[in-house]
Design a protein around this motif. Structure first.
Motif, PDB file in Angstrom:
ATOM      1  N   LYS A 119       9.554 -33.386  19.599  1.00 38.49           N
ATOM      2  CA  LYS A 119       8.670 -32.414  20.221  1.00 38.49           C
ATOM      3  C   LYS A 119       8.365 -31.272  19.258  1.00 38.49           C
ATOM      4  O   LYS A 119       9.029 -31.117  18.232  1.00 38.49           O
ATOM      5  CB  LYS A 119       9.298 -31.890  21.512  1.00 38.49           C
ATOM      6  N   LYS A 120       7.382 -30.460  19.625  1.00 39.71           N
ATOM      7  CA  LYS A 120       6.889 -29.404  18.748  1.00 39.71           C
ATOM      8  C   LYS A 120       7.983 -28.466  18.264  1.00 39.71           C
ATOM      9  O   LYS A 120       8.071 -28.152  17.068  1.00 39.71           O
ATOM     10  CB  LYS A 120       5.798 -28.602  19.475  1.00 39.71           C
ATOM     11  N   LYS A 121       8.831 -27.994  19.161  1.00 40.01           N
ATOM     12  CA  LYS A 121       9.861 -27.031  18.790  1.00 40.01           C
ATOM     13  C   LYS A 121      10.836 -27.613  17.773  1.00 40.01           C
ATOM     14  O   LYS A 121      11.258 -26.928  16.833  1.00 40.01           O
ATOM     15  CB  LYS A 121      10.618 -26.568  20.037  1.00 40.01           C
ATOM     16  N   LYS A 122      11.183 -28.881  17.929  1.00 39.35           N
ATOM     17  CA  LYS A 122      12.090 -29.525  16.982  1.00 39.35           C
ATOM     18  C   LYS A 122      11.435 -29.692  15.620  1.00 39.35           C
ATOM     19  O   LYS A 122      12.076 -29.474  14.578  1.00 39.35           O
ATOM     20  CB  LYS A 122      12.520 -30.890  17.521  1.00 39.35           C
ATOM     21  N   LEU A 123      10.151 -30.036  15.612  1.00 43.13           N
ATOM     22  CA  LEU A 123       9.428 -30.156  14.345  1.00 43.13           C
ATOM     23  C   LEU A 123       9.406 -28.822  13.613  1.00 43.13           C
ATOM     24  O   LEU A 123       9.607 -28.760  12.395  1.00 43.13           O
ATOM     25  CB  LEU A 123       7.993 -30.633  14.599  1.00 43.13           C
ATOM     26  N   ILE A 124       9.168 -27.743  14.349  1.00 44.04           N
ATOM     27  CA  ILE A 124       9.128 -26.416  13.739  1.00 44.04           C
ATOM     28  C   ILE A 124      10.468 -26.065  13.103  1.00 44.04           C
ATOM     29  O   ILE A 124      10.529 -25.518  11.995  1.00 44.04           O
ATOM     30  CB  ILE A 124       8.726 -25.351  14.781  1.00 44.04           C
ATOM     31  N   LYS A 125      11.556 -26.384  13.779  1.00 44.50           N
ATOM     32  CA  LYS A 125      12.887 -26.096  13.238  1.00 44.50           C
ATOM     33  C   LYS A 125      13.140 -26.885  11.951  1.00 44.50           C
ATOM     34  O   LYS A 125      13.744 -26.370  11.001  1.00 44.50           O
ATOM     35  CB  LYS A 125      13.953 -26.390  14.279  1.00 44.50           C
ATOM     36  N   LEU A 126      12.683 -28.132  11.914  1.00 40.52           N
ATOM     37  CA  LEU A 126      12.823 -28.928  10.694  1.00 40.52           C
ATOM     38  C   LEU A 126      11.999 -28.330   9.562  1.00 40.52           C
ATOM     39  O   LEU A 126      12.435 -28.301   8.405  1.00 40.52           O
ATOM     40  CB  LEU A 126      12.398 -30.374  10.942  1.00 40.52           C
ATOM     41  N   MET A 127      10.808 -27.836   9.879  1.00 39.71           N
ATOM     42  CA  MET A 127       9.957 -27.194   8.882  1.00 39.71           C
ATOM     43  C   MET A 127      10.654 -25.976   8.278  1.00 39.71           C
ATOM     44  O   MET A 127      10.630 -25.760   7.063  1.00 39.71           O
ATOM     45  CB  MET A 127       8.625 -26.772   9.519  1.00 39.71           C
ATOM     46  N   GLY A 128      11.296 -25.187   9.132  1.00 32.30           N
ATOM     47  CA  GLY A 128      12.018 -24.010   8.661  1.00 32.30           C
ATOM     48  C   GLY A 128      13.193 -24.381   7.769  1.00 32.30           C
ATOM     49  O   GLY A 128      13.471 -23.709   6.767  1.00 32.30           O
ATOM     50  N   LYS A 152       0.312 -15.723  13.467  1.00 36.46           N
ATOM     51  CA  LYS A 152       1.538 -15.859  14.234  1.00 36.46           C
ATOM     52  C   LYS A 152       2.523 -14.734  13.894  1.00 36.46           C
ATOM     53  O   LYS A 152       2.669 -14.345  12.737  1.00 36.46           O
ATOM     54  CB  LYS A 152       2.206 -17.208  13.948  1.00 36.46           C
ATOM     55  N   LEU A 153       3.176 -14.242  14.949  1.00 36.59           N
ATOM     56  CA  LEU A 153       4.279 -13.298  14.813  1.00 36.59           C
ATOM     57  C   LEU A 153       5.566 -14.102  14.939  1.00 36.59           C
ATOM     58  O   LEU A 153       5.785 -14.767  15.952  1.00 36.59           O
ATOM     59  CB  LEU A 153       4.211 -12.222  15.898  1.00 36.59           C
ATOM     60  N   ILE A 154       6.399 -14.054  13.921  1.00 36.67           N
ATOM     61  CA  ILE A 154       7.626 -14.848  13.896  1.00 36.67           C
ATOM     62  C   ILE A 154       8.771 -14.050  14.516  1.00 36.67           C
ATOM     63  O   ILE A 154       9.110 -12.959  14.045  1.00 36.67           O
ATOM     64  CB  ILE A 154       7.989 -15.261  12.460  1.00 36.67           C
ATOM     65  N   ILE A 155       9.360 -14.606  15.565  1.00 33.42           N
ATOM     66  CA  ILE A 155      10.442 -13.939  16.287  1.00 33.42           C
ATOM     67  C   ILE A 155      11.791 -14.572  15.949  1.00 33.42           C
ATOM     68  O   ILE A 155      12.787 -13.884  15.769  1.00 33.42           O
ATOM     69  CB  ILE A 155      10.188 -13.992  17.810  1.00 33.42           C
ATOM     70  N   SER A 156      11.806 -15.888  15.896  1.00 27.76           N
ATOM     71  CA  SER A 156      12.986 -16.647  15.454  1.00 27.76           C
ATOM     72  C   SER A 156      14.232 -16.485  16.318  1.00 27.76           C
ATOM     73  O   SER A 156      15.350 -16.533  15.805  1.00 27.76           O
ATOM     74  CB  SER A 156      13.344 -16.286  13.993  1.00 27.76           C
ATOM     75  N   ASN A 157      14.064 -16.269  17.615  1.00 27.91           N
ATOM     76  CA  ASN A 157      15.251 -16.330  18.456  1.00 27.91           C
ATOM     77  C   ASN A 157      15.315 -17.693  19.145  1.00 27.91           C
ATOM     78  O   ASN A 157      14.429 -18.522  18.982  1.00 27.91           O
ATOM     79  CB  ASN A 157      15.307 -15.168  19.460  1.00 27.91           C
ATOM     80  N   LYS A 158      16.349 -17.945  19.905  1.00 26.22           N
ATOM     81  CA  LYS A 158      16.574 -19.279  20.464  1.00 26.22           C
ATOM     82  C   LYS A 158      15.478 -19.722  21.428  1.00 26.22           C
ATOM     83  O   LYS A 158      15.110 -20.890  21.481  1.00 26.22           O
ATOM     84  CB  LYS A 158      17.931 -19.315  21.163  1.00 26.22           C
ATOM     85  N   LYS A 159      14.940 -18.792  22.204  1.00 22.18           N
ATOM     86  CA  LYS A 159      13.931 -19.144  23.204  1.00 22.18           C
ATOM     87  C   LYS A 159      12.505 -19.056  22.658  1.00 22.18           C
ATOM     88  O   LYS A 159      11.633 -19.806  23.084  1.00 22.18           O
ATOM     89  CB  LYS A 159      14.080 -18.236  24.419  1.00 22.18           C
TER      90      LYS A 159
END
Length: 316
Positions: A119-128, A152-159
């Protein structure tokens, strides 16, 4: 076969060190981003093409697209052999999100090719995680805009990893890459470990005012807030005649100016195309240092990554 394009991006936007990023696209039908093609293969294969392919590592194991394939397979817990073709259209170490473009295009292409197991959120974490291999820290200010478009404003918290930020569609973003490299690690190494209270207050004021101005549609206020207190004073030493260029393009009509990402690309913002053409001409005549250098008039890319079909782009 799947073919994916991921646009270039401007990290920081001057005022938002490590927490703001924007996807960009030239106004005159020009690819400013990497393209990745995935084909079926009995073994893992990697082919590099494109204008800047010679700048890539010679070993497949050092190539970001191979690393993206490796982390993708590890995440889905299954080895999936493919032939990856990377069309490298962005120069390496340019400040235009070159690594992010390759990472985004590869992971999205792999995910689509194998029926979207992530899913999108997992892909983003892999990108990071892949960006961390380059700079030493996990960064999203290039990968998320390249993936999803816009600012985009990057927040980088769990939610919440990011938030969408409004922008002015009639702003023209002129970027100029001089044709030389500047590694992210070198650019980060000159930054101080601590900042004065005065600088922290000034930075907070500019950033909060910029975000407020975007939401309240105050163009002049937003432009005036694009001031880099954190990185520019230390990084401009690597950019030839940086301060003089700022003065000169202000006279032409530029409303904002700064370093794109870690440099050496610089950007300028204009509120009309005629002025943007003049700034572009100035950059071509005064900032470009090699034959490979370039300058383009861009606008914010609202789409982000997309699939390339037989006749045109297709949104994902």
């Amino acid at each position: 076969m799947i073919k994916i394009y991921a646009p270039a991006s401007i990290g920081n936007l001057g005022v938002g060190f490590d927490i703001l990023g924007a996807a960009i696209t030239p106004i005159k039908n020009k690819n400013l981003g990497d393209i990745v093609t995935i084909k079926s293969s009995k073994t893992i294969k990697l082919t590099n093409t494109g204008k800047f392919s010679k700048e890539l590592p010679t070993s497949i194991y050092d190539n970001l697209t191979w690393k993206a394939w490796k982390i993708f397979c590890k995440t889905i817990k299954k080895k999936k052999n493919v032939h990856i073709i990377l069309e490298k259209n962005l120069p390496v170490s340019s400040g235009l999100g070159s690594s992010a473009s390759s990472i985004v295009a590869t992971l999205v292409a792999l995910n689509i090719f194998f029926k979207k197991p992530l899913k999108k959120k997992k892909l983003i974490k892999l990108m990071g995680m892949l960006e961390k291999e380059i700079s030493g820290e996990k960064h999203y200010d290039n990968v998320i805009p390249s993936y999803l478009g816009g600012i985009k404003l990057i927040i980088s918290n769990k939610k919440n990893i990011y938030q969408n930020i409004p922008y002015f569609k009639n702003w023209f973003w002129i970027i100029a890459w001089p044709g030389v490299k500047l590694s992210t690690s070198i650019s980060r190494s000159v930054l101080p470990n601590y900042y004065s209270k005065k600088d922290c207050i000034e930075h907070s004021k500019n950033l909060s005012c910029f975000i407020h101005a975007l939401y309240t549609k105050q163009k002049n206020l937003a432009a005036s807030c694009i001031q880099d207190i954190i990185a520019e004073p230390y990084r401009k030493q690597f950019l030839k005649n940086f301060d003089q260029h700022k003065k000169n393009i202000q006279k032409i009509g530029s409303i904002a100016y700064g370093i794109s990402g870690s440099g050496p690309t610089i950007f300028s913002i204009c509120d009309n195309e005629m002025t943007a053409e003049k700034v572009k001409k100035y950059f071509l005549e005064n900032y470009i240092q090699t034959k490979q250098g370039f300058s383009y008039i861009c606008q914010i890319d609202s789409i982000g990554v997309r699939k390339i079909g037989k006749k045109s782009y297709e949104t994902i």
